[in-house]
Design a protein around this motif. Structure first.
Motif, PDB file in Angstrom:
ATOM      1  N   LEU A 158       0.859  -1.189   0.000  1.00 49.63           N
ATOM      2  CA  LEU A 158       0.000   0.000   0.000  1.00 49.63           C
ATOM      3  C   LEU A 158       0.896   1.241   0.000  1.00 49.63           C
ATOM      4  N   VAL A 159       0.681   2.092  -0.972  1.00 49.90           N
ATOM      5  CA  VAL A 159       1.490   3.303  -1.036  1.00 49.90           C
ATOM      6  C   VAL A 159       0.681   4.477  -0.513  1.00 49.90           C
ATOM      7  N   ASP A 160       1.123   5.020   0.611  1.00 51.88           N
ATOM      8  CA  ASP A 160       0.446   6.169   1.200  1.00 51.88           C
ATOM      9  C   ASP A 160       1.049   7.436   0.596  1.00 51.88           C
ATOM     10  N   ILE A 161       0.199   8.235  -0.072  1.00 47.12           N
ATOM     11  CA  ILE A 161       0.707   9.442  -0.740  1.00 47.12           C
ATOM     12  C   ILE A 161       0.119  10.700  -0.129  1.00 47.12           C
ATOM     13  N   SER A 162      -0.546  10.536   1.015  1.00 45.02           N
ATOM     14  CA  SER A 162      -1.334  11.644   1.562  1.00 45.02           C
ATOM     15  C   SER A 162      -0.468  12.712   2.202  1.00 45.02           C
ATOM     16  N   ASN A 163      -1.024  13.886   2.265  1.00 47.30           N
ATOM     17  CA  ASN A 163      -0.423  15.014   2.964  1.00 47.30           C
ATOM     18  C   ASN A 163      -1.410  15.573   3.965  1.00 47.30           C
ATOM     19  N   ASN A 164      -0.923  16.248   4.951  1.00 44.27           N
ATOM     20  CA  ASN A 164      -1.806  16.925   5.892  1.00 44.27           C
ATOM     21  C   ASN A 164      -1.854  18.405   5.584  1.00 44.27           C
ATOM     22  N   LEU A 165      -2.689  19.105   6.330  1.00 42.47           N
ATOM     23  CA  LEU A 165      -2.796  20.542   6.137  1.00 42.47           C
ATOM     24  C   LEU A 165      -1.900  21.309   7.094  1.00 42.47           C
ATOM     25  N   LYS A 166      -1.573  20.653   8.227  1.00 45.47           N
ATOM     26  CA  LYS A 166      -0.715  21.326   9.201  1.00 45.47           C
ATOM     27  C   LYS A 166       0.420  20.403   9.604  1.00 45.47           C
ATOM     28  N   ILE A 167       1.504  20.989  10.060  1.00 39.96           N
ATOM     29  CA  ILE A 167       2.622  20.183  10.551  1.00 39.96           C
ATOM     30  C   ILE A 167       2.197  19.446  11.809  1.00 39.96           C
ATOM     31  N   ASN A 168       2.524  18.165  11.898  1.00 38.94           N
ATOM     32  CA  ASN A 168       2.163  17.322  13.055  1.00 38.94           C
ATOM     33  C   ASN A 168       0.678  17.385  13.389  1.00 38.94           C
ATOM     34  N   GLN A 169      -0.172  17.289  12.362  1.00 40.62           N
ATOM     35  CA  GLN A 169      -1.611  17.425  12.564  1.00 40.62           C
ATOM     36  C   GLN A 169      -2.156  16.281  13.421  1.00 40.62           C
ATOM     37  N   TYR A 170      -1.674  15.074  13.207  1.00 42.30           N
ATOM     38  CA  TYR A 170      -2.142  13.909  13.946  1.00 42.30           C
ATOM     39  C   TYR A 170      -1.017  13.352  14.786  1.00 42.30           C
ATOM     40  N   PRO A 171      -1.374  12.623  15.855  1.00 42.92           N
ATOM     41  CA  PRO A 171      -0.287  12.085  16.691  1.00 42.92           C
ATOM     42  C   PRO A 171       0.630  11.155  15.900  1.00 42.92           C
ATOM     43  N   GLU A 172       0.050  10.277  15.074  1.00 46.04           N
ATOM     44  CA  GLU A 172       0.925   9.419  14.266  1.00 46.04           C
ATOM     45  C   GLU A 172       0.798   9.833  12.806  1.00 46.04           C
ATOM     46  N   GLU A 198       5.932  13.559   5.842  1.00 44.24           N
ATOM     47  CA  GLU A 198       4.646  14.238   5.678  1.00 44.24           C
ATOM     48  C   GLU A 198       4.738  15.710   6.052  1.00 44.24           C
ATOM     49  N   ASN A 199       5.617  16.020   6.975  1.00 40.81           N
ATOM     50  CA  ASN A 199       5.786  17.425   7.343  1.00 40.81           C
ATOM     51  C   ASN A 199       6.565  18.201   6.289  1.00 40.81           C
ATOM     52  N   TYR A 200       7.427  17.498   5.561  1.00 43.17           N
ATOM     53  CA  TYR A 200       8.351  18.187   4.657  1.00 43.17           C
ATOM     54  C   TYR A 200       7.682  19.163   3.677  1.00 43.17           C
ATOM     55  N   PRO A 201       6.644  18.708   2.931  1.00 42.09           N
ATOM     56  CA  PRO A 201       6.073  19.658   1.955  1.00 42.09           C
ATOM     57  C   PRO A 201       5.312  20.801   2.593  1.00 42.09           C
ATOM     58  N   LEU A 202       5.063  20.735   3.906  1.00 43.98           N
ATOM     59  CA  LEU A 202       4.350  21.832   4.566  1.00 43.98           C
ATOM     60  C   LEU A 202       5.307  22.905   5.066  1.00 43.98           C
ATOM     61  N   GLN A 203       6.586  22.569   5.085  1.00 46.17           N
ATOM     62  CA  GLN A 203       7.556  23.525   5.614  1.00 46.17           C
ATOM     63  C   GLN A 203       7.746  24.693   4.659  1.00 46.17           C
ATOM     64  N   ASN A 219       4.385  12.040  -1.706  1.00 41.01           N
ATOM     65  CA  ASN A 219       3.631  13.164  -1.130  1.00 41.01           C
ATOM     66  C   ASN A 219       4.302  14.505  -1.419  1.00 41.01           C
ATOM     67  N   THR A 220       5.571  14.480  -1.830  1.00 41.35           N
ATOM     68  CA  THR A 220       6.249  15.756  -2.085  1.00 41.35           C
ATOM     69  C   THR A 220       6.062  16.254  -3.507  1.00 41.35           C
ATOM     70  N   VAL A 221       5.355  15.467  -4.328  1.00 43.12           N
ATOM     71  CA  VAL A 221       5.170  15.856  -5.719  1.00 43.12           C
ATOM     72  C   VAL A 221       3.773  16.458  -5.871  1.00 43.12           C
ATOM     73  N   SER A 222       3.664  17.513  -6.674  1.00 43.72           N
ATOM     74  CA  SER A 222       2.339  18.118  -6.852  1.00 43.72           C
ATOM     75  C   SER A 222       1.659  17.508  -8.068  1.00 43.72           C
ATOM     76  N   ALA A 223       0.322  17.421  -7.994  1.00 48.06           N
ATOM     77  CA  ALA A 223      -0.446  16.864  -9.107  1.00 48.06           C
ATOM     78  C   ALA A 223      -0.202  17.665 -10.371  1.00 48.06           C
ATOM     79  N   TRP A 224      -0.143  18.988 -10.212  1.00 49.20           N
ATOM     80  CA  TRP A 224       0.011  19.830 -11.377  1.00 49.20           C
ATOM     81  C   TRP A 224       1.340  19.557 -12.079  1.00 49.20           C
ATOM     82  N   ALA A 225       2.391  19.393 -11.257  1.00 48.25           N
ATOM     83  CA  ALA A 225       3.712  19.142 -11.828  1.00 48.25           C
ATOM     84  C   ALA A 225       3.725  17.802 -12.554  1.00 48.25           C
TER      85      ALA A 225
END
Lengths: 461, 461, 461
Positions: free
Chosen positions: A101-115, A190-195, A135-141
């Motif tokens: 299973l490839v998880d590609i999701s991103n959150n809206l905030k840094i450390n949004q969930y405990p895990e 997951e935090n990386y693209p939000l920085q 998760n670091t790649v944008s759909a548009w790109a």
């Protein structure tokens, strides 16, 4: 830049050497973009969807099935669904057993969930091998092929083989996979693209604070004071004169702050007699953003150079020189050349030029592609030896520039010294401490400590 | 720059997907640093040590055993011990049979021993598979995570599989392994971290020599001569005027020296009628440091630009202009505009600006990350076509600048011509030869030779 | 730059860990160079040749056999022969069955043949596994070891295993293989080394056109007009004054053209209500060369800065200022300081400096090695936010610079407005549209469209 790779990328499916089917759960924006790209790179793609009606947006070459059916067709399933909907996977747990299973999701905030989302997914579907990626790649790109920002895809996961399979796909899409280790790294990925430039926050906030302080300081001395005492309107000084006073001050202070943590660390190590105890947290953080501090300092130094070089074009300066000359002519006197003054003026300009030149060299060597091509010894030589030389030259530049006014009472307005005098405090402190540390009686033990020697070694059983 | 990788790196051991135990011989500084990092990346670590007392500095998670016991626990053994102590491994030869021994040692001097440390290790323990790695990484960088200088780890070894295993570890630590081939490369890998800009030595020594020569030359002409004959103290010329005479001269000479070996090589190839015979050694070395020569030339050109742009701010220049104006006013005369002079002055400035601009472009394309993104044809176009255009513009800049004084006897002081005239010798030579070589009667055979044609092909049985 | 790798590369064959024999068909220039390099890297090499006489140029360590014999000795056969001679392989088809054939050929023109050389080869020898590689490397670079341009070797092929074998060889030679997918990519790989900055063609042609237009425009206004009406010879204005008028105009127009396609795309998306329909072709192409447009604009901006900074050194400017001062002195009057003028002059200089500074920052972040180290959000922030700020500052700089003459009739010569007024048209248009698009009533739907929302979703069965 990356024109080559994006242009050259295979444009049509590779039929002879069949690639394995990839399943994508979710027909949202990113799922579709990824599907398109996968098909372009020769992967058969099957979408898993709640409804099986085909949107016109889903690539024609892809099949759309129910989640369960789609999952059975592929060994790799990309979960292009938001975290809050992951629950729907629980009933599918049996089908997903052993799948990647490839998880590609991103959150809206840094450390949004405990895990991290990927770890949450691994908990929900314990039988599957979860890999975090994309998760670091944008759909548009992905769609437009203009992957200007970065082709790097961070990949992490506990199962080596699953990770390898995902990295192969990443590579086939023309991207660069970077193995980041086990799934524990997912939170950081997951935090990386939000920085947004996290390492630059402190240097930039610090310089904003210093700018504000020195702006008002110079405003008081150079605009308000003459307005009060001589009733002259020098408000236009704000545009260039005051800015050109603030920029070099900030450049010098920030440059000195790059080297201050180093001498502090040396003092701490000498005092403790070991290098194995951690530095205080603030010092650690400070040391990690030295490069950013230095680059901000270089930015201010560059502005100072530009502001200085336009001086002779300024209409105020032209007026001042011309009116001086006219008054000389009207008073019928010729001034002789003041050799001392010529020496001073030329010296501080020369010191400034050399200091700025070395500073730019330092900046160039901190470019990633340059610093990758020097070895450790060369990097140390440039950053430490040339760095201190830059600091010495810039400090000397400031001192020679203002030397003549240093003790003159007329340069103190409302008891405020010239702003550049304040800027000399930190650089001089750093240079004096560094000078003391160079003495053999301190340098020798320090070198030994840095090579691992300890004054009071402690051995436990 | 590498914030991403260093931040994102997995911070805790990966329990589910067990990694293989790594053994480290030696509990010195580098051994401990590597142990810490390995444990962080999820590797079980066991230290082999003479005594088995645990130092507080050894990470708690690691076991400390005798050398023999530790070696049996792992397939990979990192030898974090100095070369002179390698003898102790001889009695362990039986246990080490088939193990992967990683030599991480460095020497203090280039080519200190006849054979590299890794080859020496392989001789001592012939049954083991020796891999050279990690010697380019500093212990401090490993500990602090600030791998600014370089994440590249050169790896070499005779056994492919062993090398692969080591490269996997390197990658797991967040570093970039670079396969350098067989163990024969170990000597060069061991020399690498001891180098200090080896390619830059010749260009920098050459420019220091030229600086010294032209400094005294200009000193005699511009300071001593007026002092002797006019009793005027122009010593302050040293700070800017003379420097700004030396910098453009060096920039022009060094730039011409970048293109001189190319035309020499063409002459040699034309004379020999083949491209397959080696060039003389000095020419080969010269050709390999052309890039460095060019960058040093660019540095001098940049300094020249800065020194030139500060001219109107210099107090001497302001004094001179102002006193000229005053004397004009006092003598009650107005000078008409000298159009020829305006043409000349504007032309040499424009030529200089365009030359410098192209020079900077050349410098930018020589940045590793930029030159990696152009193909061979593009690189040749920039470095050869634009390069010669730069040389032509800079030579023309110098000629137009000094053209009017070329034949004037007053510019010869003590029979010494102006320094810039000397600087024109090499560029003009290069340009003339290049111009001759462009003629078809020479260009055609040269092109054929460079495509592999030979005037006198020799075939042996 | 690449000194490390080229220096460190293994210099002698690896005897203990035997590498597989490689066969090279063809003893031409590139074949020999590749043979040399392979032998250096430890590969046994056998040449396949029509005649078996050994040329002195063929490395001594290599065997030279007939094609059939040579082919039987190796699993990998490098075809160092020109496409028109490929026919000779047809009789060898049986021997070549299952072998890996490496096509290294290049053409003389882009898209010279209907199918790529590698695909043609695959058709001729259907039993073999054809891999395209090495065509981007020059023979000279291989021989001399100075791989300055690029170490990247594009590899494509239909058989994964064959491709892997070739990529291993590439790596062993110290080069960087880049997997480009199936053999369908061969055409593009073959075109790649023939390209000469394809993305730069449009920006450079456009600027040449604009330069020509504005040059004659300024020539008419600034040289011919005063010559006709005042009989003054200002022809020397061509060297600096007119150039320095053209450069900022081009910089501003090109910078605005970088942002124009973005706002056009937004309008199209808003109008269509979806992001899933392709943009018109011209817009797509325009968007793909925005980076190049921006860099050309930056080049003109840099030239403008240099041309502006030399103003006070120009002999014409010195003459003008001096004669103004002299005439003031002779007329016995002193001009008071015009504060408004000082404000305006300082403001446009300050705006220009800040705009140029941000522009250079944008340029630095577009360096490949820098943009690889920022995430998508950071890249967007710099290129979009800072980019618009740069455009605003540069537009304001031009407006403040020329503001006072905007409505003055004397600035219209032969009814032609000042050239900088023309340059403001596009930037102002872009900024106005962008300003309108920022309003929530337009920004909100646009954001939703860009996240995948559609005004009129169409679902097919």
């Amino acid at each position: 830049m990356n024109k080559n790779s994006s242009n050259i990328m295979a444009l049509a499916p590779n039929t002879s050497n069949k690639r394995e089917t990839v399943c994508i759960f979710g027909t949202g924006d990113f799922g579709r973009a990824l599907g398109h790209k996968l098909i372009q790179s020769g992967y058969p793609v099957v979408f898993g969807s709640r409804g099986t009606q085909t949107s016109s947006l889903i690539p024609k070459e892809a099949e759309v099935l129910s989640h369960a059916e789609a999952a059975q067709k592929a060994a790799i399933i990309i979960i292009a669904i938001q975290r809050q909907h992951y629950n729907f996977l629980i009933p599918l747990a049996e089908i997903l057993r052993g799948k990647v299973l490839v998880d590609i999701s991103n959150n809206l905030k840094i450390n949004q969930y405990p895990e991290s989302n990927a770890e949450y997914l691994a908990q929900l579907v314990p039988g599957a091998k979860v890999v975090k990626a994309f998760n670091t790649v944008s759909a548009w790109a992905l769609q437009s092929g203009t992957l200007d920002a970065s082709r790097q895809v961070f990949v992490c996961g506990d199962d080596m083989e699953a990770k390898q399979m995902v990295m192969d796909i990443v590579r086939a899409l023309g991207l660069t996979p970077l193995d980041q280790g086990s799934l524990l790294a997912a939170q950081e990925i997951e935090n990386y693209p939000l920085q947004l430039f996290p390492m630059w926050k402190f240097p930039i906030l610090l310089s904003l604070g210093l700018i504000a302080f020195f702006f008002f300081y110079c405003l008081i001395r150079d605009v308000i004071y003459p307005y009060v005492y001589e009733n002259k309107d020098y408000s236009f000084f704000i545009a260039i004169s005051i800015t050109n006073r603030i920029c070099p001050i900030l450049a010098l202070i920030l440059l000195a702050l790059v080297y201050l943590p180093g001498v502090l660390a040396a003092i701490i190590q000498l005092y403790r007699g070991t290098k194995y105890r951690r530095f205080p947290d603030w010092l650690d953080k400070w040391m990690l953003c030295r490069k950013q501090l230095g680059l901000v300092a270089l930015a201010f130094a560059s502005l100072h150079v530009l502001y200085t070089l336009v001086i002779p074009i300024r209409s105020f300066v032209r007026w001042r020189i011309s009116s001086q000359t006219v008054s000389q002519a009207l008073n019928n006197k010729t001034e002789p050349l003041d050799t001392t003054n010529a020496w001073l003026s030329d010296s501080y300009l020369a010191l400034g030029i050399l200091g700025f030149f070395l500073f730019v060299l330092l900046g160039i060597t901190s470019l990633p592609s340059v610093s990758n091509n020097v070895n450790w010894r060369e990097f140390r030589f440039v950053q430490s030896k040339l760095g201190y030389l830059t600091l010495v030259l810039c400090t000397a530049h400031t001192m020679v520039y203002g030397g003549k006014w240093f003790l003159s009472p007329s340069s103190y307005r409302w008891y405020l010294p010239n702003a550049y005098m304040l800027s000399l405090i930190i650089p001089c402190t750093v240079l004096v401490i560094k000078f003391v540390l160079v003495f053999p009686c301190l340098d020798k033990p320090l070198t030994r400590i840095r090579q691992g020697w300890e004054r009071n070694p402690q051995y436990s059983e």
